[in-house]
Design an enzyme around this catalytic site. Structure first.
Site, PDB file in Angstrom:
ATOM      1  N   GLY A 163       0.850  -1.199   0.000  1.00 27.93           N
ATOM      2  CA  GLY A 163       0.000   0.000   0.000  1.00 27.93           C
ATOM      3  C   GLY A 163       0.879   1.240   0.000  1.00 27.93           C
ATOM      4  O   GLY A 163       1.910   1.264   0.668  1.00 27.93           O
ATOM      5  N   ASP A 168       5.520  -5.486   5.307  1.00 31.80           N
ATOM      6  CA  ASP A 168       5.851  -6.895   5.588  1.00 31.80           C
ATOM      7  C   ASP A 168       5.670  -7.818   4.384  1.00 31.80           C
ATOM      8  O   ASP A 168       6.468  -8.726   4.192  1.00 31.80           O
ATOM      9  CB  ASP A 168       5.104  -7.404   6.834  1.00 31.80           C
ATOM     10  CG  ASP A 168       3.599  -7.364   6.656  1.00 31.80           C
ATOM     11  OD1 ASP A 168       3.134  -6.747   5.683  1.00 31.80           O
ATOM     12  OD2 ASP A 168       2.893  -7.951   7.495  1.00 31.80           O
ATOM     13  N   THR A 178       5.283   2.062   5.788  1.00 24.85           N
ATOM     14  CA  THR A 178       3.869   1.738   5.992  1.00 24.85           C
ATOM     15  C   THR A 178       3.271   2.720   7.002  1.00 24.85           C
ATOM     16  O   THR A 178       3.904   3.043   8.010  1.00 24.85           O
ATOM     17  CB  THR A 178       3.583   0.301   6.485  1.00 24.85           C
ATOM     18  OG1 THR A 178       2.215   0.228   6.912  1.00 24.85           O
ATOM     19  CG2 THR A 178       4.437  -0.153   7.653  1.00 24.85           C
ATOM     20  N   ASP A 215       1.013   1.897   8.835  1.00 22.21           N
ATOM     21  CA  ASP A 215       0.596   1.071   9.978  1.00 22.21           C
ATOM     22  C   ASP A 215       1.651   1.002  11.081  1.00 22.21           C
ATOM     23  O   ASP A 215       1.324   0.638  12.215  1.00 22.21           O
ATOM     24  CB  ASP A 215       0.278  -0.356   9.515  1.00 22.21           C
ATOM     25  CG  ASP A 215      -0.768  -0.408   8.429  1.00 22.21           C
ATOM     26  OD1 ASP A 215      -1.591   0.523   8.355  1.00 22.21           O
ATOM     27  OD2 ASP A 215      -0.767  -1.373   7.647  1.00 22.21           O
ATOM     28  N   ARG A 221     -23.240  14.533  20.444  1.00 23.46           N
ATOM     29  CA  ARG A 221     -23.248  13.171  19.901  1.00 23.46           C
ATOM     30  C   ARG A 221     -22.030  12.378  20.352  1.00 23.46           C
ATOM     31  O   ARG A 221     -21.010  12.945  20.730  1.00 23.46           O
ATOM     32  CB  ARG A 221     -23.183  13.234  18.362  1.00 23.46           C
ATOM     33  CG  ARG A 221     -24.466  13.649  17.729  1.00 23.46           C
ATOM     34  CD  ARG A 221     -24.264  13.871  16.243  1.00 23.46           C
ATOM     35  NE  ARG A 221     -25.543  14.113  15.608  1.00 23.46           N
ATOM     36  CZ  ARG A 221     -25.680  14.620  14.389  1.00 23.46           C
ATOM     37  NH1 ARG A 221     -24.626  14.975  13.686  1.00 23.46           N
ATOM     38  NH2 ARG A 221     -26.878  14.801  13.885  1.00 23.46           N
ATOM     39  N   MET A 273      -7.081   3.402  10.074  1.00 20.50           N
ATOM     40  CA  MET A 273      -6.442   2.199   9.519  1.00 20.50           C
ATOM     41  C   MET A 273      -5.400   1.642  10.490  1.00 20.50           C
ATOM     42  O   MET A 273      -5.273   2.122  11.614  1.00 20.50           O
ATOM     43  CB  MET A 273      -5.809   2.541   8.177  1.00 20.50           C
ATOM     44  CG  MET A 273      -6.805   2.654   7.054  1.00 20.50           C
ATOM     45  SD  MET A 273      -5.953   2.960   5.489  1.00 20.50           S
ATOM     46  CE  MET A 273      -7.238   2.503   4.339  1.00 20.50           C
ATOM     47  N   GLY A 274      -4.635   0.669  10.027  1.00 21.78           N
ATOM     48  CA  GLY A 274      -3.575   0.105  10.876  1.00 21.78           C
ATOM     49  C   GLY A 274      -3.480  -1.408  10.830  1.00 21.78           C
ATOM     50  O   GLY A 274      -2.655  -2.010  11.484  1.00 21.78           O
ATOM     51  N   ARG A 312      -3.485   7.739   3.868  1.00 20.19           N
ATOM     52  CA  ARG A 312      -2.335   7.293   3.066  1.00 20.19           C
ATOM     53  C   ARG A 312      -1.887   8.349   2.061  1.00 20.19           C
ATOM     54  O   ARG A 312      -0.841   8.205   1.429  1.00 20.19           O
ATOM     55  CB  ARG A 312      -2.694   6.021   2.299  1.00 20.19           C
ATOM     56  CG  ARG A 312      -2.874   4.820   3.159  1.00 20.19           C
ATOM     57  CD  ARG A 312      -2.286   3.561   2.584  1.00 20.19           C
ATOM     58  NE  ARG A 312      -2.577   3.274   1.217  1.00 20.19           N
ATOM     59  CZ  ARG A 312      -3.219   2.170   0.798  1.00 20.19           C
ATOM     60  NH1 ARG A 312      -3.666   1.292   1.676  1.00 20.19           N
ATOM     61  NH2 ARG A 312      -3.382   1.942  -0.480  1.00 20.19           N
TER      62      ARG A 312
HETATM   63  O1  F6P Z   1      -1.111  -1.317   5.046  1.00 19.65           O
HETATM   64  C1  F6P Z   1      -1.675  -0.082   4.758  1.00 19.65           C
HETATM   65  C2  F6P Z   1      -3.174  -0.163   4.720  1.00 19.65           C
HETATM   66  O2  F6P Z   1      -3.699   1.117   4.415  1.00 19.65           O
HETATM   67  C3  F6P Z   1      -3.832  -0.719   5.974  1.00 19.65           C
HETATM   68  O3  F6P Z   1      -3.897   0.223   7.021  1.00 19.65           O
HETATM   69  C4  F6P Z   1      -5.165  -1.152   5.432  1.00 19.65           C
HETATM   70  O4  F6P Z   1      -5.715  -2.173   6.238  1.00 19.65           O
HETATM   71  C5  F6P Z   1      -4.816  -1.681   4.066  1.00 19.65           C
HETATM   72  O5  F6P Z   1      -3.598  -1.061   3.698  1.00 19.65           O
HETATM   73  C6  F6P Z   1      -5.841  -1.397   2.982  1.00 19.65           C
HETATM   74  O6  F6P Z   1      -5.451  -2.035   1.823  1.00 19.65           O
HETATM   75  P1  F6P Z   1      -6.036  -1.701   0.382  1.00 19.65           P
HETATM   76  O7  F6P Z   1      -5.261  -0.532  -0.173  1.00 19.65           O
HETATM   77  O8  F6P Z   1      -5.747  -2.947  -0.417  1.00 19.65           O
HETATM   78  O9  F6P Z   1      -7.482  -1.423   0.519  1.00 19.65           O
END
Ligand code: F6P
Length: 355
Positions: free
Chosen positions: A5, A110, A132, A134, A169, A176-177, A282
């Site tokens: 990613g 990874d 990453t 993450d 609310r 993400m992560g 991202r």
């Molecule tokens: O590893 C980065 C990440 O954005 C994660 O946080 C998320 O779970 C995953 O990639 C999403 O993947 P994709 O781009 O395939 O939807």
């Protein structure tokens, strides 16, 4: 090559590697397009000094990326139309040999590093650079891209706080992560979230509901809950959005915020809304911290290669650049230690982790 990613800072590494290689060591540099997919399809192109200029602060990657291709287990259809898996690694090695490429700098997480370790085992000279959002790569204290993702998430949560407060609310914000709670923990602490839910600490729904209800009793008319996409209830399962059968990691998480919002609204009768921050974490320009880290990593990768070191991942350990063997990184994930100082600090300021 940039694999997996995308994340902010990839171009900064491409720039550091390319400029160092060309101007300091008079080397020739090639870029592989779209991660391992481009290597399999022989899509390589020369990178010049000019190609690496003016890209430091630009998000994404000028080379393109891919997080669904595993060169050691590549799906193809046989004559009967059935999907079979082919090991494409020898063909990738041949492609590199034809271009007289001596070494690979693989920028990835990874999945990319697990294949990188496979190529290293087959005799290729490889150096990995840890990317990453993450922050879950084993062997390094931090990956580039994480700081930008946390900054983006924290800014978004600050904005959600004002609207949550106006409407009294409960706002559930999904970040993400994957299987690690780094982004949720850091963005949650940075934005003063009332509840932070991470995969490493399974939550109890009734604890969360009691906590937000109690806040209401104290006169706090709104609450912010930051939930990692991989968070799960004690004894429950992570919420899976989609699966991609042939991807190195087939599972894509997502949906926990919507699920929790419904459950909390039903149990507390408070007004609850959910937001999934998604891919904005991202995208965009890397923070100065990530630009500095990415540049340091790229430069270190070149210094290791030139000094004859190979098959290692560049890492930052205790604020010092060093490296670890790729074979140690392959297939491992670095999650948040449940008794980390940051979790203790968050608990001390009355943040609820749902446990
Ligand atoms: O590893 C980065 C990440 O954005 C994660 O946080 C998320 O779970 C995953 O990639 C999403 O993947 P994709 O781009 O395939 O939807």
């Amino acid at each position: 090559m940039t694999g997996g990613g995308d994340c902010p800072g990839l171009n900064a590494v491409i720039r550091a590697v390319t400029k160092t290689a060309i101007s300091k060591y008079s080397m020739e540099v090639w870029g592989i397009e779209d991660g391992y997919q481009g290597l399999i399809e022989k899509r390589l192109r020369p990178l010049s000094y000019e190609n690496a200029s003016h890209i430091l602060s630009i998000g994404g990657t000028i080379l393109g990326s891919n997080n669904t291709t595993n060169p050691f287990k590549y799906p193809v259809r046989n004559k009967a139309g059935k999907v079979i898996f082919k090991n494409m690694s020898n063909s990738c090695i041949e492609t590199l040999a034809q271009k007289k490429i001596d070494a690979l700098v693989l920028i990835g997480g990874d999945g990319t590093m697990t294949s990188a370790a496979g190529f290293a085992k087959k005799g290729l000279t490889v150096i990995g650079v840890p990317k990453t959002i993450d922050n879950d790569l084993w062997g390094t204290d931090v990956t580039f891209g994480f700081d930008t993702a946390v900054t983006t998430a924290a800014e978004a949560i600050d904005k959600l706080r004002t609207t949550a407060s106006s409407h009294h609310r409960v706002m559930v914000v999904e970040v993400m992560g994957r299987y690690a709670g780094w982004i949720a923990l850091h963005s949650g602490v940075a934005s003063g979230a009332d509840v932070i839910l991470i995969p490493e600490i399974p939550y109890r729904l009734e604890k969360i509901c009691r906590f937000v209800q109690q806040r209401n009793n104290w006169g706090k008319s709104y609450s912010i809950i930051v939930v990692a996409e991989g968070a799960k209830e004690l004894g429950g399962k992570m919420v899976v959005k989609k699966t991609y059968a042939y991807s190195p990691d087939p599972i894509r998480l997502g949906g926990i915020a919507d699920k929790l919002a419904g459950q909390i609204e039903q149990a507390t009768k408070l007004e609850v809304r959910s937001v999934t921050l998604g891919y904005i974490q991202r995208g965009g320009t890397p923070t100065p911290y990530d630009r500095v880290l990415a540049t340091s990593f790229g430069y270190k990768a070149m210094e290791l290669l030139v000094s004859g070191v190979k098959n290692r991942l560049v890492v930052l350990k205790n604020n010092k650049l060093s490296s670890v063997p790729l074979s140690q990184v392959a297939g491992r994930t670095r999650t948040v230690p449940v008794n980390s100082p940051l979790i203790k600090a968050a608990r001390a300021v009355n943040t609820c982790f749902g446990d």
